[in-house]
Design a protein around this motif. Structure first.
Motif, mmCIF file in Angstrom:
data_model
loop_
_atom_site.group_PDB
_atom_site.id
_atom_site.type_symbol
_atom_site.label_atom_id
_atom_site.label_comp_id
_atom_site.label_asym_id
_atom_site.label_seq_id
_atom_site.Cartn_x
_atom_site.Cartn_y
_atom_site.Cartn_z
ATOM 1 N N CYS A 109 -2.974 -2.504 -1.932
ATOM 2 C CA CYS A 109 -1.966 -2.973 -0.991
ATOM 3 C C CYS A 109 -2.384 -4.351 -0.500
ATOM 4 O O CYS A 109 -2.987 -4.501 0.560
ATOM 5 C CB CYS A 109 -1.846 -1.980 0.159
ATOM 6 S SG CYS A 109 -0.467 -2.344 1.249
ATOM 7 N N THR A 110 -2.091 -5.336 -1.302
ATOM 8 C CA THR A 110 -2.418 -6.707 -0.928
ATOM 9 C C THR A 110 -1.176 -7.568 -1.108
ATOM 10 O O THR A 110 -0.311 -7.278 -1.936
ATOM 11 C CB THR A 110 -3.550 -7.273 -1.803
ATOM 12 O OG1 THR A 110 -3.169 -7.155 -3.169
ATOM 13 C CG2 THR A 110 -4.844 -6.531 -1.568
ATOM 14 N N CYS A 123 3.501 -5.274 0.746
ATOM 15 C CA CYS A 123 3.217 -4.117 1.590
ATOM 16 C C CYS A 123 3.725 -4.325 3.014
ATOM 17 O O CYS A 123 3.700 -5.437 3.544
ATOM 18 C CB CYS A 123 1.711 -3.860 1.661
ATOM 19 S SG CYS A 123 1.004 -3.428 0.087
ATOM 20 N N THR A 124 4.135 -3.222 3.604
ATOM 21 C CA THR A 124 4.496 -3.270 5.017
ATOM 22 C C THR A 124 3.231 -3.126 5.845
ATOM 23 O O THR A 124 2.160 -2.818 5.322
ATOM 24 C CB THR A 124 5.485 -2.140 5.363
ATOM 25 O OG1 THR A 124 4.823 -0.890 5.171
ATOM 26 C CG2 THR A 124 6.737 -2.219 4.511
ATOM 27 N N ALA A 125 3.357 -3.306 7.133
ATOM 28 C CA ALA A 125 2.198 -3.194 8.017
ATOM 29 C C ALA A 125 1.673 -1.765 8.033
ATOM 30 O O ALA A 125 0.456 -1.531 8.056
ATOM 31 C CB ALA A 125 2.572 -3.633 9.428
ATOM 32 N N ARG A 146 -0.287 -1.134 4.830
ATOM 33 C CA ARG A 146 -1.561 -1.846 4.886
ATOM 34 C C ARG A 146 -2.547 -1.113 5.796
ATOM 35 O O ARG A 146 -3.723 -0.972 5.469
ATOM 36 C CB ARG A 146 -1.349 -3.269 5.374
ATOM 37 C CG ARG A 146 -2.531 -4.164 5.109
ATOM 38 C CD ARG A 146 -2.245 -5.621 5.401
ATOM 39 N NE ARG A 146 -1.144 -6.148 4.610
ATOM 40 C CZ ARG A 146 0.036 -6.569 5.112
ATOM 41 N NH1 ARG A 146 0.250 -6.518 6.399
ATOM 42 N NH2 ARG A 146 0.977 -7.028 4.329
ATOM 43 N N ASP A 147 -2.052 -0.612 6.927
ATOM 44 C CA ASP A 147 -2.913 0.151 7.840
ATOM 45 C C ASP A 147 -3.405 1.435 7.184
ATOM 46 O O ASP A 147 -4.569 1.812 7.323
ATOM 47 C CB ASP A 147 -2.174 0.479 9.137
ATOM 48 C CG ASP A 147 -1.986 -0.740 10.022
ATOM 49 O OD1 ASP A 147 -2.698 -1.737 9.801
ATOM 50 O OD2 ASP A 147 -1.122 -0.675 10.918
ATOM 51 N N ARG A 148 -2.517 2.117 6.468
ATOM 52 C CA ARG A 148 -2.912 3.348 5.782
ATOM 53 C C ARG A 148 -3.947 3.052 4.695
ATOM 54 O O ARG A 148 -4.910 3.798 4.520
ATOM 55 C CB ARG A 148 -1.687 4.028 5.186
ATOM 56 C CG ARG A 148 -2.003 5.410 4.627
ATOM 57 C CD ARG A 148 -0.800 6.085 4.116
ATOM 58 N NE ARG A 148 -0.338 5.341 2.948
ATOM 59 C CZ ARG A 148 0.837 5.518 2.365
ATOM 60 N NH1 ARG A 148 1.671 6.394 2.839
ATOM 61 N NH2 ARG A 148 1.178 4.812 1.313
ATOM 62 N N TYR A 149 -3.771 1.953 3.977
ATOM 63 C CA TYR A 149 -4.734 1.554 2.943
ATOM 64 C C TYR A 149 -6.100 1.263 3.558
ATOM 65 O O TYR A 149 -7.127 1.703 3.045
ATOM 66 C CB TYR A 149 -4.208 0.335 2.188
ATOM 67 C CG TYR A 149 -5.185 -0.215 1.198
ATOM 68 C CD1 TYR A 149 -5.379 0.431 -0.026
ATOM 69 C CD2 TYR A 149 -5.910 -1.359 1.472
ATOM 70 C CE1 TYR A 149 -6.283 -0.069 -0.942
ATOM 71 C CE2 TYR A 149 -6.819 -1.866 0.554
ATOM 72 C CZ TYR A 149 -6.993 -1.218 -0.641
ATOM 73 O OH TYR A 149 -7.893 -1.708 -1.547
#
Length: 129
Positions: free
Chosen positions: A69-70, A74-76, A79-82
């Motif tokens: 997720c780069t 990606c949504t925020a 990205r947080d989950r990643y």
């Protein structure tokens, strides 16, 4: 999945407690009893090493096959989950490595005390002769 990490965390805590118990200054008689009890536990506790190794392989496999997720795609939330899964993988890797390291430390400490006991017995026999 969380159960195996909870078990590993409890094992690490128990190994740390045993290592502290072995290194505390105690009377010789009590120390010999503790070392003999720990020595009996060490062989069945060896199963933690392959368990931790399997968990490390699982972490490696999941990190290799995880969706990256780069970028702007990606949504925020994604990205947080990643990032959260990355931090969990790092924590779990540290748990696996720490469990093996603590097992080795407990093994070496108990072996050290056994060797000291044998050397004291040899010294006692030479003094008696």
């Amino acid at each position: 999945m969380a159960l195996q990490w909870m078990i590993l965390a409890y094992i690490v805590a128990a190994e740390a407690a045993i290592a502290i118990l072995l290194t505390l200054p105690t009377p010789k008689l009590i120390k010999n009893q503790i070392v003999s009890l720990v020595s009996l536990i060490l062989q069945p506790a060896m199963t933690i090493v392959p368990f931790a190794a399997f968990q490390l392989l699982d972490i490696y496999w999941k990190s290799e096959h995880r969706l990256m997720c780069t970028g702007d795609v990606c949504t925020a939330a994604e990205r947080d989950r990643y990032e959260k899964t990355t931090y969990k993988a790092q924590r779990n890797s540290a748990l696996c490595i720490l469990s093996c390291l603590l097992y080795w430390c407990v093994y070496r400490i108990s072996k050290f005390y056994k060797d000291i006991k044998k050397l004291e017995e040899v010294e006692k026999r030479y003094k008696d002769q």
